[in-house]
Design a protein around this motif. Sequence first.
Motif: not given
Length: 356
Positions: A262-267
Amino acid sequence: MKLAPLKIGNLQSKLPIIQGGMGIGVSLSKLAAAVANEGGIGTISGVQIGFKDPEFETDSEKANIKALKNEIAKAKELAPEGIIAVNLMVALSNYDDMVKAAVDGGADIIVSGAGIPSRLPELVQGRKCKLIPIVSSGKAAKIICKRWKSRYNYLPDGIIVEGPDAGGHLGFSMDQLIEGGNKDLETIVKETIEIVRPFEEEDKKIPIIAAGGIFDGSDIAKFLQLGASGVQMGTRFIATEECDASKAYKNEFINCKKGDIQLTQSPVGMPGRAIRNKFLSKISDERKNISKCYNCLSKCNPATTLYCISEALLNAVKGNTKEGLIFTGTNGYKIEKIVSVKELMQHLKREVGEGM
């Protein structure tokens, strides 16, 4: 058909394959040296590379610089005739110091992305180290060529064009990736080749290296036929005996299904692609408390970030995979077993012959 060598300035690898830099601790000296010994270009990731050093918790910058030099030295000892690169993200808080440490340590190539490495030639001035920026568009390649030429009278020794199917931090917005508005790698590679060609000089060719989602020999053959001089492969090298990550980490790829990616948002505000696990489920519901900041990335604000990316990546590579972040390219689910780097490289060569 035999694979042609990849020429990076006066360096030449027997195979046009660069092993991608994977941090934290996934691609260190052992993996890089194994790839270099098989005729490819091995890459050490410099991100938080000092995590095993006793000083890491109290002085991570010092530990990282020391460890980077040590890992380059180990790789050079294991692969004395091979080509060793170091991957350093522009977003690193101590980017300048890490570049200088890589050069002092004897790296043959600096690979740099996650931002425009505008000042990279200045940091290695007068040294023999080759420079390869990573871009996600022909436009970015043009900007780098123009800036480096006008400011330093220097052109890239190669350019890695990374498409939307890569693992780790991606050079596209989340909207582009979700809505499919981004261009595919084939299109970006062809555009970049056309854009970069006018910058080339009689004694300075700029090889274009395709990256992002490249998994097998047929992928390699396809991009060579499109005009790329080589490819970069990261995820495919994770399930190798020589990969520096834990066996538990490697097994996550073997057990992974297509729907687990899946795609995720990095900090740091950039999207990434990772394997779905307990950790990703947690951060989608609530912000994790951050007890310590390693000051690793310049754009990360510990007061507002969802989680500590250093802690998440370190948990995973050490084997605590359920509580860690496991970056992967889009084809990570295709990995079926752990093999040696030698077996993998021989397999890829056979596949290329069939694909061409």
